[in-house]
Design a protein around this motif. Structure first.
Motif, short mmCIF file in Angstrom:
data_model
loop_
_atom_site.label_atom_id
_atom_site.label_comp_id
_atom_site.label_asym_id
_atom_site.label_seq_id
_atom_site.Cartn_x
_atom_site.Cartn_y
_atom_site.Cartn_z
N GLY A 1 40.29 44.28 27.95
CA GLY A 1 39.46 43.64 28.95
C GLY A 1 40.08 42.35 29.48
N ASP A 2 40.63 41.53 28.58
CA ASP A 2 41.28 40.29 29.00
C ASP A 2 42.49 40.58 29.87
N LEU A 3 43.27 41.59 29.46
CA LEU A 3 44.47 41.93 30.23
C LEU A 3 44.11 42.48 31.61
N ARG A 4 43.03 43.25 31.67
CA ARG A 4 42.60 43.76 32.97
C ARG A 4 42.22 42.61 33.91
N ALA A 5 41.47 41.65 33.38
CA ALA A 5 41.11 40.50 34.19
C ALA A 5 42.35 39.74 34.65
N GLU A 6 43.32 39.58 33.71
CA GLU A 6 44.56 38.89 34.07
C GLU A 6 45.33 39.68 35.12
N GLU B 1 44.06 41.75 37.34
CA GLU B 1 43.37 41.64 38.62
C GLU B 1 43.72 40.33 39.32
N GLN B 2 43.84 39.25 38.53
CA GLN B 2 44.23 37.97 39.12
C GLN B 2 45.64 38.04 39.69
N VAL B 3 46.55 38.65 38.91
CA VAL B 3 47.93 38.81 39.39
C VAL B 3 47.96 39.69 40.64
N GLU B 4 47.12 40.73 40.63
CA GLU B 4 47.08 41.64 41.79
C GLU B 4 46.62 40.90 43.04
N ASP C 1 58.44 39.27 43.63
CA ASP C 1 59.14 39.97 42.55
C ASP C 1 58.60 39.54 41.19
N VAL C 2 58.37 38.23 41.04
CA VAL C 2 57.85 37.74 39.75
C VAL C 2 56.46 38.32 39.48
N LEU C 3 55.61 38.29 40.51
CA LEU C 3 54.26 38.82 40.34
C LEU C 3 54.26 40.32 40.11
N ASP C 4 55.15 41.01 40.82
CA ASP C 4 55.23 42.47 40.62
C ASP C 4 55.68 42.80 39.21
N SER C 5 56.66 42.03 38.72
CA SER C 5 57.12 42.24 37.35
C SER C 5 56.02 41.92 36.35
N GLU C 6 55.28 40.82 36.61
CA GLU C 6 54.17 40.45 35.71
C GLU C 6 53.08 41.50 35.73
N TYR C 7 52.79 42.05 36.92
CA TYR C 7 51.77 43.11 37.02
C TYR C 7 52.19 44.33 36.22
N ASN C 8 53.44 44.74 36.37
CA ASN C 8 53.93 45.92 35.63
C ASN C 8 53.93 45.66 34.13
#
Length: 595
Positions: free
Chosen positions: A138-143, A145-148, A434-441
């Motif tokens: 749940g925490d990771l999903r919220a994180e 969504e923020q990154v997304e 790129d950083v956000l995409d990498s963090e999302y993945n």
């Protein structure tokens, strides 16, 4: 680095101290000398046990590791043992892992399960219950969504970059043209300076009048709205007459005074006579004749003969009359209260009517004044507009252009600065894609890993069981060829090429499989990274050679290995701990026997 352990009133040790060295540490002694109790002291320091000595109210373990000192105190209150202090393992998750996979004493649940042939899945996966996997997901999903959301902003920023760059380029070009035009104009021939100043002053006055008109218009509108509200309220307000109420109140209050006076008069008569009768003092007022059947008295008011019962009857009648007067007085009071409430309401409405009338008059006066001021301001604005128009015609068009150019240049410079700032911010945001995409993945992979965490742990546990057993089977002398954990965590053993029942194995072989199963869980949950010590106890079911092989195997996999051994066992090289200086519970029995 050496550990120093001090124990007081823990399990069977009343007092004892010892060093624990890196590598193998053997507590060598015969039965009832505190071997297992010493291991219980280590478990106490790590926070997995509270084995307070029976009959004692408090105990303590102090573990000095070189980096820190850990002091754990146990206290017994109403039969319940509580712990204070900060153990080596702060997290419940780590303590569960240690108890299952590192503290392999006689009571270890995995060893017991293998002895009894119980399914091992719940034990080997128990730490997962403390990982809060759903909460982590749940925490990771919220994180994520923020990154997304940030990634979407970055993508939008990247799409806007050409448009922003074009805007900056266009503003730079406009500014250059304005500055070039401004440079071509000769300020010295721009027109009459006095005329320019007068025009500027007139425009300033016009702006002030415009502001005043806006303020007056707003005020007039507000006054009109308030005036309309007050007129509506006044129109809807009804004020009844209270002439009848005053007269009725006066009559009711007069009635109430009469009733109250009568009640008080009767009450005083009643109470005086009632007291004479109750205290049996009638003879103070009249003569009393004591007859056989009843006393007779002469009424002290009328002179007639009467009995005590007659007098009490008359008093009761008088009491009823007083009650009737009291009830009537209460009814009159209620009616008075109702009339007073109506009277106060009428007065409040009358006051409100007066207030509204005064307020409406004030608002009408203020509206008239405001409309007069507004009309004057509009006339002044028209006059200023006429003057400005006339003066503007007299001022050289070049000067007007200079004024316009100065204003346009300032405005363009401000717009260009804003556009450059927006462009820089947008470029910085776009560069984070790129950083956000990498963090999302990465977060997505972590969520996927958590969702399959239990499957992975099961697989790693079975693989670790097979690996450990492969390492130990060759050097060990066992009566079975191999063993494995099934997908449902049943322990299956092969002997002579066929599946064999666990009950058919020797005690030592079952103990060996218990150790291997615990080691598998230790490897799957990476317990060695958090728990630097392993404890071994209850090795009587293993042959000396097999114990030596197991100890050597475990020594390579933990920083500190502490085991119990009998005096005759000589099959290892390591640090020996002798309990000869310890004070243990069994010494109490020896003293009692000697006495």
């Amino acid at each position: 680095m050496s550990w120093q352990l001090s124990i007081r009133n823990i399990a069977g040790i009343r007092h004892g101290e010892a060093h624990v060295e890196p590598g193998v540490n053997a507590v060598r002694a015969s039965n009832w000398q505190g071997k297992s109790s010493f291991l219980a002291g280590i478990k106490t320091a790590f926070g997995t046990a509270t084995p307070l000595t029976e009959g004692e109210s408090s105990g303590e373990v102090v573990l000095q590791t070189g980096d820190e000192e850990i002091a754990i105190r146990l206290e017994r209150t109403n039969g319940v043992v509580s712990r204070s202090g900060h153990p080596y393992l702060d997290e419940e998750y780590d303590r569960v892992c240690a108890e299952l996979f590192a503290f392999l004493d006689e009571d270890n649940e995995i060893r017991q399960a293998v002895r009894s042939g119980t399914n091992l899945e719940d034990l080997l996966t128990r730490p997962l219950d403390f990982e809060n996997i759903d909460e982590q997901i749940g925490d990771l999903r919220a994180e994520r969504e923020q990154v997304e959301r940030e990634l979407e902003r970055a993508e939008t920023a990247a799409e806007r970059l050409p448009q922003l760059q074009q805007r900056v380029t266009g503003l730079e070009s406009d500014l250059e043209e304005l500055q070039a035009e401004r440079a071509e104009i000769d300020d010295d021939t721009a027109g009459d300076s006095a005329g320019r100043e007068q025009l500027s002053e007139l425009r300033a006055q016009r702006d002030r009048v415009e502001t005043k008109i806006e303020r007056l218009e707003s005020t007039a509108e507000s006054v009109r709205e308030t005036l309309s509200e007050k007129r509506d309220e006044l129109e809807s307000l009804t004020v009844p007459s209270d002439d009848d109420i005053a007269g009725e109140l006066e009559g009711l209050r007069a009635d109430l005074r009469d009733v109250e006076r009568d009640k008080e008069l009767l009450q005083s008569v009643y109470e005086a006579n009632k007291r004479v009768v109750d205290e049996d003092r009638v003879e103070l007022l009249t003569d009393v004749s004591h007859d056989v059947l009843a006393d007779s008295v002469t009424c002290w008011l009328c002179g007639s003969d009467a009995t005590r019962a007659d007098i009490e009857t008359q008093l009761a009648t008088l009491d009823d009359r007083i009650t009737d007067l009291r009830s009537r007085a209460e009814d009159i009071r209620e009616h008075v209260h109702e009339l007073e409430t109506r009277r106060d309401e009428i007065r409040n409405r009358r006051r409100r009517e007066v207030d509204l009338t005064d307020r409406i008059a004030d608002l009408e006066s203020r509206l008239a004044e405001t409309e007069t001021d507004l009309e004057t301001a509009r006339e002044r604005r028209a006059d200023l507009a006429s003057q400005i128009e006339e003066l503007t015609a007299d001022v050289d068009s070049t000067e007007n252009r200079i004024t316009d150019l100065v204003s346009e240049i300032k405005y363009t410079e401000a717009e260009l600065a804003d556009a450059r700032d927006e462009l820089a911010e947008t470029e910085a945001l776009a560069e984070r894609r790129d950083v956000l995409d990498s963090e999302y993945n990465s977060i997505t992979d972590e969520i996927a890993e958590l969702r399959t965490r239990k499957k992975q742990v099961k697989r790693r546990t079975r693989e670790a069981f097979t690996s450990a057993l492969d390492d130990l089977l060759d050097p060990l002398d066992t009566g079975f060829e191999t063993a494995r954990l099934t997908s449902t965590f049943e322990l299956v053993v092969a002997r002579d090429g066929r599946e064999a029942e666990l009950d058919a194995l020797s005690e030592g072989e079952r103990e060996l499989l218990g150790f291997v199963a615990a080691l598998a869980g230790r490897e799957a949950f990476e317990v060695g990274e958090r728990v630097p010590v392993m404890l071994l106890d209850g090795l009587g079911g293993l042959a000396s050679d097999n114990i030596q092989i197991l100890v050597e195997y475990l020594t390579e996999r933990t920083e500190y290995l502490v085991l119990t051994a009998y005096p005759e066992y000589e099959g290892f090289d390591g640090h020996e701990l002798s309990p000869s200086d310890w004070e243990v519970v069994s010494h109490d029995s020896d003293v009692e026997a000697a006495s």
